[in-house]
Design a protein around this motif. Structure first.
Motif, mmCIF file in Angstrom:
data_model
loop_
_atom_site.group_PDB
_atom_site.id
_atom_site.type_symbol
_atom_site.label_atom_id
_atom_site.label_comp_id
_atom_site.label_asym_id
_atom_site.label_seq_id
_atom_site.Cartn_x
_atom_site.Cartn_y
_atom_site.Cartn_z
ATOM 1 N N ILE A 1 -3.304 -9.070 -2.421
ATOM 2 C CA ILE A 1 -3.418 -8.100 -3.514
ATOM 3 C C ILE A 1 -4.421 -7.070 -3.023
ATOM 4 O O ILE A 1 -5.632 -7.293 -3.038
ATOM 5 C CB ILE A 1 -3.871 -8.765 -4.827
ATOM 6 C CG1 ILE A 1 -2.840 -9.815 -5.264
ATOM 7 C CG2 ILE A 1 -4.041 -7.707 -5.923
ATOM 8 C CD1 ILE A 1 -3.228 -10.581 -6.519
ATOM 9 N N GLY A 2 -3.892 -5.983 -2.521
ATOM 10 C CA GLY A 2 -4.681 -5.019 -1.771
ATOM 11 C C GLY A 2 -4.432 -5.279 -0.303
ATOM 12 O O GLY A 2 -5.099 -6.084 0.338
ATOM 13 N N LEU A 3 -3.407 -4.619 0.258
ATOM 14 C CA LEU A 3 -2.970 -4.912 1.619
ATOM 15 C C LEU A 3 -4.016 -4.476 2.643
ATOM 16 O O LEU A 3 -4.392 -3.306 2.684
ATOM 17 C CB LEU A 3 -1.648 -4.195 1.907
ATOM 18 C CG LEU A 3 -1.040 -4.453 3.279
ATOM 19 C CD1 LEU A 3 -0.534 -5.880 3.395
ATOM 20 C CD2 LEU A 3 0.105 -3.465 3.544
ATOM 21 N N PRO A 4 -4.491 -5.398 3.492
ATOM 22 C CA PRO A 4 -5.429 -5.005 4.555
ATOM 23 C C PRO A 4 -4.745 -4.085 5.564
ATOM 24 O O PRO A 4 -3.563 -4.266 5.880
ATOM 25 C CB PRO A 4 -5.801 -6.341 5.207
ATOM 26 C CG PRO A 4 -5.423 -7.395 4.217
ATOM 27 C CD PRO A 4 -4.243 -6.845 3.478
ATOM 28 N N GLU A 5 -5.481 -3.123 6.087
ATOM 29 C CA GLU A 5 -4.906 -2.175 7.040
ATOM 30 C C GLU A 5 -4.332 -2.892 8.259
ATOM 31 O O GLU A 5 -3.310 -2.484 8.819
ATOM 32 C CB GLU A 5 -5.964 -1.169 7.468
ATOM 33 C CG GLU A 5 -5.443 -0.062 8.352
ATOM 34 C CD GLU A 5 -6.491 0.972 8.693
ATOM 35 O OE1 GLU A 5 -6.209 1.864 9.523
ATOM 36 O OE2 GLU A 5 -7.603 0.895 8.130
ATOM 37 N N ALA B 1 -1.590 4.053 0.677
ATOM 38 C CA ALA B 1 -2.705 4.036 -0.272
ATOM 39 C C ALA B 1 -2.383 3.166 -1.477
ATOM 40 O O ALA B 1 -3.254 2.439 -1.992
ATOM 41 C CB ALA B 1 -3.039 5.459 -0.712
ATOM 42 N N TYR B 2 -1.131 3.227 -1.946
ATOM 43 C CA TYR B 2 -0.737 2.392 -3.076
ATOM 44 C C TYR B 2 -0.730 0.917 -2.677
ATOM 45 O O TYR B 2 -1.191 0.057 -3.426
ATOM 46 C CB TYR B 2 0.646 2.806 -3.583
ATOM 47 C CG TYR B 2 1.142 1.937 -4.725
ATOM 48 C CD1 TYR B 2 0.605 2.075 -5.997
ATOM 49 C CD2 TYR B 2 2.126 0.977 -4.517
ATOM 50 C CE1 TYR B 2 1.039 1.267 -7.048
ATOM 51 C CE2 TYR B 2 2.566 0.166 -5.565
ATOM 52 C CZ TYR B 2 2.019 0.321 -6.817
ATOM 53 O OH TYR B 2 2.449 -0.483 -7.839
ATOM 54 N N ARG B 3 -0.238 0.614 -1.504
ATOM 55 C CA ARG B 3 -0.205 -0.776 -1.056
ATOM 56 C C ARG B 3 -1.602 -1.348 -0.891
ATOM 57 O O ARG B 3 -1.817 -2.549 -1.059
ATOM 58 C CB ARG B 3 0.561 -0.867 0.270
ATOM 59 C CG ARG B 3 2.047 -0.563 0.147
ATOM 60 C CD ARG B 3 2.696 -0.520 1.513
ATOM 61 N NE ARG B 3 4.160 -0.417 1.428
ATOM 62 C CZ ARG B 3 4.957 -0.345 2.474
ATOM 63 N NH1 ARG B 3 4.441 -0.372 3.706
ATOM 64 N NH2 ARG B 3 6.257 -0.261 2.314
ATOM 65 N N ALA B 4 -2.560 -0.505 -0.562
ATOM 66 C CA ALA B 4 -3.933 -0.958 -0.374
ATOM 67 C C ALA B 4 -4.672 -1.139 -1.696
ATOM 68 O O ALA B 4 -5.722 -1.786 -1.743
ATOM 69 C CB ALA B 4 -4.694 0.020 0.510
ATOM 70 N N ALA B 5 -4.135 -0.569 -2.777
ATOM 71 C CA ALA B 5 -4.757 -0.715 -4.093
ATOM 72 C C ALA B 5 -4.596 -2.154 -4.585
ATOM 73 O O ALA B 5 -3.739 -2.897 -4.109
ATOM 74 C CB ALA B 5 -4.120 0.264 -5.080
ATOM 75 N N GLN B 6 -5.437 -2.539 -5.536
ATOM 76 C CA GLN B 6 -5.386 -3.893 -6.071
ATOM 77 C C GLN B 6 -4.856 -3.858 -7.505
ATOM 78 O O GLN B 6 -5.607 -3.603 -8.447
ATOM 79 C CB GLN B 6 -6.769 -4.551 -6.023
ATOM 80 C CG GLN B 6 -7.287 -4.734 -4.613
ATOM 81 C CD GLN B 6 -8.602 -5.489 -4.571
ATOM 82 O OE1 GLN B 6 -8.886 -6.321 -5.417
ATOM 83 N NE2 GLN B 6 -9.415 -5.194 -3.565
#
Length: 391
Positions: free
Chosen positions: A197-201, A258-263
């Protein structure tokens, strides 16, 4: 397309491979994976098609996809785990942990109401932008200030987007950590599950592009036409249904890094089919080279019905335990003992304590429909048949 299907199935589960192949041949599948654990042991591991819905690169072992509302099952497990450890009281008022939530008559709302979609705030008077939705401080404040659409605890309706900020804020108030941090440290890490939940780079290269695909024609007998009341609810911009699903507006680009990195624990988790299946396996038993998360008592909590009947948001009848959907018309799972969560348009993960089955399915082709995706259902039916329960 069937020649692109790779992986293995245990003896007796060949029908799952057949169903997976047919999904590509007849049900519009572009790229997908399915994994099934039985008693903590992997018995199905299949993948095929393309990594991206609009590309040609092959799906690989370990390709991940967005889970959409399949993320809710992971978020629910975080709260249940806190309860199991004595850090969160399900019967306590939400306001005892989050005082600002008491506004507008919500002082009696309980933690269990949040999990069972009974807390009464499935929508916001003003939708949030994607940037605002990713700001937990701002989004939590908006939810806390929202006047409920019904008295908390008296009815249920699917909290499609607000579930993100409700669950995340409870975790943050209790632990001081974000939902993504808590899941990584206390759930995914200990059991070795590739879910985020919040994809790491560092994991971004594994995630395929998703997009809409047309569902099979009704004439093939694969999906019936929805009832008029449901169609009207989704078409009417003023309905609670549209407002609940439109709490983030305009809709996010799910392929945006950016959306994938959001929680957003209600809608944007990322995972592999193996990660999803392994996560659910760890709730009901010990997984290979990993831990067991839930006690027998917590499993019973997860599978016990709290909400049922006509859903104020989904319109059709739904069944919820404490955060997980239960087997029923809206979301058919393996058996009446199953608990889990679908993702709108495709993904599905669940556990079935009676049989010891844990199931994970992810796809890059998002079809219309909130629950009961025909591709996932074909795979579930094949598993049921292999266990001797009939197709």
């Amino acid at each position: 397309m069937s020649s692109e299907v790779k992986g293995q199935v245990a003896d007796g589960f060949e029908a799952v491979r057949d169903a997976f192949i047919r999904n590509f041949e007849a049900l519009g599948e572009r790229g997908a994976a399915v994994v099934v654990h039985h008693g903590g042991r992997k018995i199905v591991d299949l993948y095929g098609g393309t990594r991206d819905v609009d590309g040609e690169a092959p799906w690989e072992s370990g390709t991940a996809q967005i889970l959409r509302s399949g993320t809710k099952g992971i978020a629910a497990a975080a709260l249940l785990l806190l309860h199991q450890r004595g850090e969160l009281d399900l019967d306590a008022p939400v306001g005892s942990y989050w005082p600002e939530f008491k506004a507008h008559g919500k002082e009696d709302a309980r933690v269990r109401d949040v999990l069972a979609h009974r807390v009464g705030v499935p929508a916001l008077d003003r939708p949030l932008t994607v940037a605002e939705a990713a700001d937990q401080d701002l989004a939590a404040a908006a939810v806390a200030a929202q006047e409920p659409f019904w008295a908390p605890g008296t009815d249920h309706g699917y909290h499609a987007q607000t579930y993100s900020w409700l669950t995340a804020e409870l975790v943050r108030r209790v632990t001081g950590r974000s939902m993504g941090e808590y899941v990584a440290e206390q759930i995914a890490g200990p059991v070795g599950a590739d879910v985020w939940i919040g994809l790491p780079e560092a994991q971004a290269h594994r995630v395929g592009r998703v997009g809409p695909v047309e569902p099979p024609a009704t004439g093939q007998g694969l999906r019936s036409r929805p009832k008029r009341a449901i169609v009207e609810a989704y078409e009417n911009p003023d309905s609670l249904t549209r407002r609940a699903f439109g709490t983030i507006a305009p809709a996010a680009d799910e392929n945006d890094p950016a959306y994938r990195a959001a929680q957003l624990p209600g809608s944007n988790g990322i995972g592999t089919a193996e990660g999803l299946a392994r996560f659910y396996a760890s709730l009901i038993g010990e997984v290979e080279d990993g831990a067991r998360l839930f006690s027998a008592e917590t499993v019973q909590l997860a599978r016990t019905e709290v909400s049922s009947g006509p859903d104020r948001v989904l319109i059709s009848p739904s069944r919820f335990g404490l955060g997980h959907m239960l087997h029923g018309i809206a979301s058919p799972l393996l058996s009446p003992t199953s608990f889990g969560h679908p993702g709108r348009g495709g993904a599905l993960g669940f556990a079935d304590p009676e049989s010891g089955i844990a199931f994970g399915y992810v796809t890059n082709g998002m079809q219309k429909g909130v629950t009961a995706d025909p591709r996932a259902q074909a795979l579930v039916k094949a598993v049921r048949g292999a266990l001797g329960g009939g197709a």
